[in-house]
Design a protein around this motif. Structure first.
Motif, PDB file in Angstrom:
ATOM      1  N   MET A 148       0.704  -1.147   0.073  1.00 21.13           N
ATOM      2  CA  MET A 148       0.004  -0.115  -0.012  1.00 21.13           C
ATOM      3  C   MET A 148       0.978   1.407  -0.111  1.00 21.13           C
ATOM      4  N   THR A 149       0.262   2.267  -0.649  1.00 26.94           N
ATOM      5  CA  THR A 149       1.136   3.488  -0.657  1.00 26.94           C
ATOM      6  C   THR A 149       0.342   4.706  -0.062  1.00 26.94           C
ATOM      7  N   THR A 150      -0.859   4.464   0.539  1.00 29.88           N
ATOM      8  CA  THR A 150      -1.356   5.524   1.546  1.00 29.88           C
ATOM      9  C   THR A 150      -0.379   5.558   2.827  1.00 29.88           C
ATOM     10  N   THR A 151      -0.123   6.948   3.105  1.00 28.22           N
ATOM     11  CA  THR A 151       0.797   6.996   4.172  1.00 28.22           C
ATOM     12  C   THR A 151       0.007   8.112   5.374  1.00 28.22           C
ATOM     13  N   VAL A 179      -9.391   3.685   8.079  1.00 24.79           N
ATOM     14  CA  VAL A 179      -8.217   3.750   7.123  1.00 24.79           C
ATOM     15  C   VAL A 179      -7.197   3.039   7.509  1.00 24.79           C
ATOM     16  N   TRP A 180      -6.502   2.186   6.613  1.00 24.66           N
ATOM     17  CA  TRP A 180      -5.434   1.682   6.971  1.00 24.66           C
ATOM     18  C   TRP A 180      -4.101   2.434   5.973  1.00 24.66           C
ATOM     19  N   ALA A 181      -3.093   2.468   6.749  1.00 27.91           N
ATOM     20  CA  ALA A 181      -1.948   3.418   6.129  1.00 27.91           C
ATOM     21  C   ALA A 181      -0.463   3.091   6.643  1.00 27.91           C
ATOM     22  N   ARG A 182       0.370   3.486   5.835  1.00 30.14           N
ATOM     23  CA  ARG A 182       1.613   3.142   6.241  1.00 30.14           C
ATOM     24  C   ARG A 182       2.157   4.307   7.075  1.00 30.14           C
ATOM     25  N   VAL A 183       2.611   4.120   8.242  1.00 27.81           N
ATOM     26  CA  VAL A 183       3.206   5.202   9.125  1.00 27.81           C
ATOM     27  C   VAL A 183       4.375   5.586   8.849  1.00 27.81           C
ATOM     28  N   ASP A 184       4.630   6.925   8.682  1.00 24.86           N
ATOM     29  CA  ASP A 184       6.028   7.652   8.307  1.00 24.86           C
ATOM     30  C   ASP A 184       7.212   7.122   9.310  1.00 24.86           C
ATOM     31  N   GLU A 197       2.864  -8.732  10.535  1.00 25.36           N
ATOM     32  CA  GLU A 197       2.667  -9.644   9.590  1.00 25.36           C
ATOM     33  C   GLU A 197       3.251  -8.920   8.121  1.00 25.36           C
ATOM     34  N   GLY A 198       4.085  -9.716   7.532  1.00 28.78           N
ATOM     35  CA  GLY A 198       4.463  -9.040   6.014  1.00 28.78           C
ATOM     36  C   GLY A 198       5.248  -7.980   6.311  1.00 28.78           C
ATOM     37  N   GLY A 199       5.827  -7.647   7.405  1.00 28.41           N
ATOM     38  CA  GLY A 199       6.892  -6.718   7.448  1.00 28.41           C
ATOM     39  C   GLY A 199       6.472  -4.989   7.018  1.00 28.41           C
ATOM     40  N   ALA A 200       5.393  -4.782   6.891  1.00 28.70           N
ATOM     41  CA  ALA A 200       4.670  -3.579   6.586  1.00 28.70           C
ATOM     42  C   ALA A 200       4.411  -2.778   7.703  1.00 28.70           C
ATOM     43  N   ALA A 201       4.821  -1.298   7.740  1.00 24.45           N
ATOM     44  CA  ALA A 201       4.635  -0.481   8.885  1.00 24.45           C
ATOM     45  C   ALA A 201       3.047   0.042   8.518  1.00 24.45           C
ATOM     46  N   VAL A 202       2.147  -0.529   9.258  1.00 29.20           N
ATOM     47  CA  VAL A 202       0.787  -0.336   8.855  1.00 29.20           C
ATOM     48  C   VAL A 202      -0.195  -0.020  10.140  1.00 29.20           C
ATOM     49  N   ARG A 203      -0.741   1.044  10.303  1.00 25.86           N
ATOM     50  CA  ARG A 203      -1.937   1.188  11.312  1.00 25.86           C
ATOM     51  C   ARG A 203      -3.150   1.667  10.580  1.00 25.86           C
ATOM     52  N   GLY A 204      -4.028   1.496  11.552  1.00 30.53           N
ATOM     53  CA  GLY A 204      -5.340   1.782  11.341  1.00 30.53           C
ATOM     54  C   GLY A 204      -5.739   2.973  11.977  1.00 30.53           C
ATOM     55  N   PHE A 205      -6.543   3.884  11.497  1.00 28.18           N
ATOM     56  CA  PHE A 205      -7.145   5.155  11.749  1.00 28.18           C
ATOM     57  C   PHE A 205      -8.618   5.269  11.375  1.00 28.18           C
ATOM     58  N   LEU A 206      -9.272   6.020  12.406  1.00 28.37           N
ATOM     59  CA  LEU A 206     -10.703   6.309  12.386  1.00 28.37           C
ATOM     60  C   LEU A 206     -10.941   7.631  11.790  1.00 28.37           C
ATOM     61  N   SER A 250      -1.613  -3.358  15.038  1.00 29.56           N
ATOM     62  CA  SER A 250      -0.311  -3.087  14.720  1.00 29.56           C
ATOM     63  C   SER A 250       0.042  -4.001  13.286  1.00 29.56           C
ATOM     64  N   GLY A 251       0.645  -3.533  12.223  1.00 38.71           N
ATOM     65  CA  GLY A 251       0.824  -4.182  11.054  1.00 38.71           C
ATOM     66  C   GLY A 251      -0.337  -4.815  10.545  1.00 38.71           C
ATOM     67  N   LEU A 252      -0.142  -5.564   9.515  1.00 39.14           N
ATOM     68  CA  LEU A 252      -1.381  -6.056   8.484  1.00 39.14           C
ATOM     69  C   LEU A 252      -2.000  -7.374   9.480  1.00 39.14           C
ATOM     70  N   SER A 253      -1.634  -7.665  10.409  1.00 46.83           N
ATOM     71  CA  SER A 253      -2.456  -8.785  11.325  1.00 46.83           C
ATOM     72  C   SER A 253      -3.830  -7.904  11.558  1.00 46.83           C
ATOM     73  N   GLY A 254      -3.772  -6.621  11.670  1.00 44.57           N
ATOM     74  CA  GLY A 254      -5.052  -6.021  11.995  1.00 44.57           C
ATOM     75  C   GLY A 254      -6.143  -5.896  10.961  1.00 44.57           C
TER      76      GLY A 254
END
Length: 403
Positions: A148-151, A179-184, A197-206, A250-254
């Protein structure tokens, strides 16, 4: 002529259900027959999402019904599956609504949200007063969320989200977007353990959808899911406070945890669409006469009907088995993939065979079969394509990752 039993009476599913489960199924069947079926063909033709039904679904207790607390019914997994089956027997779009609202958006908040977030959103969503969406899939494709490219970047005390999502159900009618996005900064406090999971720095936001910079546009030209809403979504400098982050995801497990909830509903729901197609074909086989007798009296037609019933009942039994595993806390992602892959694949085959029994009339809105077949093409793609589920099953069989 003898009176034919209902399709679901040939095999006695009721005997495997509790009183509570049968009550949920009967409530959902009545709602589908009284509130959805009379208007669905016209809504499909006119590409109309009937928003007034949302509150009614909430009043029935169907929204987030498998969740505990916050106005949710706390029903069992099998009860939830049976509701999905009955709603999709009317139309996949309305089972999809219940899945997006309950299994994706509400599950994300219930599982990963703070107490304040749960209090703010869940009760209204359970009542159908608020609508949620789940923004994960991006324009380049949905099968590789790690790309994903959304940050989301920190700016003072706020988060600022930029990017785009596609095929997001309900995004233009929603009140809140998950919304799921890569954190900076995955090494900072907010990003700690975000790789997951998957090594992606991903978080969810409302993200409240009234936030400046949020824009959702319904996708035009759909030949499937025409009575529901799927959107392109753009995030252009969407600024939200720090407490808009889902603290426990935290991560794609979310997002994957929520996707498995939705996939489970599809295991049941697709069998509802299949049952509707079989019922239409069976009724027509007894009425339509060719060469001086009903086509249902011909061996080839009966062979088709028998094969369709066989796959329907096998699919429902598999769904029931998975539901019992889920209620015991033993259901695995690979088992969900077996169910999702099988149910949608066989539902499509049943729809195609039913169409042949209906003849030329089968392509018209006089029968629900072509609408179900078109919708099932979408169900086949979302929440994991056939190929993704084959790879999940293959990994479970071999211990080797072929992704």
């Amino acid at each position: 002529m003898t009176t034919a039993p209902r399709v679901d009476q040939v095999f006695d599913l009721d005997g495997l259900l509790s009183d509570e489960e049968r009550a949920w199924q009967q409530r959902a069947r009545a709602f589908a027959q009284e509130r959805i079926l009379p208007i669905i063909e016209d809504d499909f033709e006119q590409r109309h999402f009937r928003r007034e039904l949302v509150h009614e679904l909430g009043a029935q207790g169907f929204l987030g019904m498998h969740l505990e607390g916050y106005g949710c019914a706390g029903a069992g997994a099998v009860s939830y599956g049976l509701v999905c089956l009955e709603l999709e027997a009317a139309d996949s779009g309305w089972r999809t609504f219940v899945s997006v609202q309950g299994s994706l958006a509400m599950s994300a908040i219930r599982r990963y949200g703070s107490e304040e977030q749960k209090q703010r959103w869940l009760l209204g969503m359970a009542r159908g007063e608020l609508i949620g969406c789940f923004a994960l899939t991006e324009p380049q494709g949905g099968s590789d969320p790690a790309a994903m490219t959304t940050t989301a970047r920190r700016d003072g005390d706020d988060w600022v989200i930029d990017g785009a999502k596609r095929w997001i159900g309900l995004a233009s009618v929603a009140d809140v977007a998950v919304v799921w996005a890569r954190v900076d900064d995955p090494t900072g406090p907010e990003g700690e353990n975000a790789a997951g999971e998957g090594g992606a720095a991903v978080r969810g936001f409302l993200v409240p959808t009234t936030t400046p910079g949020y824009a959702a546009t319904p996708i035009e030209g759909k030949l499937s899911m025409r009575a529901s809403v799927q959107c392109d979504v753009v995030f252009d400098g969407v600024r939200i406070p720090a407490d808009a982050m889902l603290p426990e995801a935290s991560g794609l497990s979310g997002p994957f945890g929520c996707l498995n909830e939705a996939r489970y509903g599809i295991v049941w729901g697709a069998m509802g669409a299949a049952r509707s197609c079989l019922e239409a074909a069976l009724e027509r086989s007894r009425e339509r006469e060719v060469f001086g007798r009903p086509i249902g009296a011909n061996q080839l037609t009966q062979a088709k009907l028998a094969d369709m019933l066989l796959e329907l009942e096998k699919g429902i039994l598999l769904a029931l088995h998975l539901g019992r595993l889920k209620e015991r806390g033993q259901l695995t992602p690979a088992q969900i993939s077996v169910g999702k892959l099988n149910s949608v694949r066989e539902a499509l085959e049943i729809a195609h065979q039913a169409r042949t029994i209906l003849g030329g009339d089968g392509i018209t809105s006089a029968y629900p079969v072509m609408r179900h077949a078109a919708n099932l093409e979408s169900v086949r793609t979302y929440e994991g394509t056939d190929e993704i589920h084959q790879l999940i099953i293959g990994r479970a069989l071999t211990g080797l990752n072929a992704f």
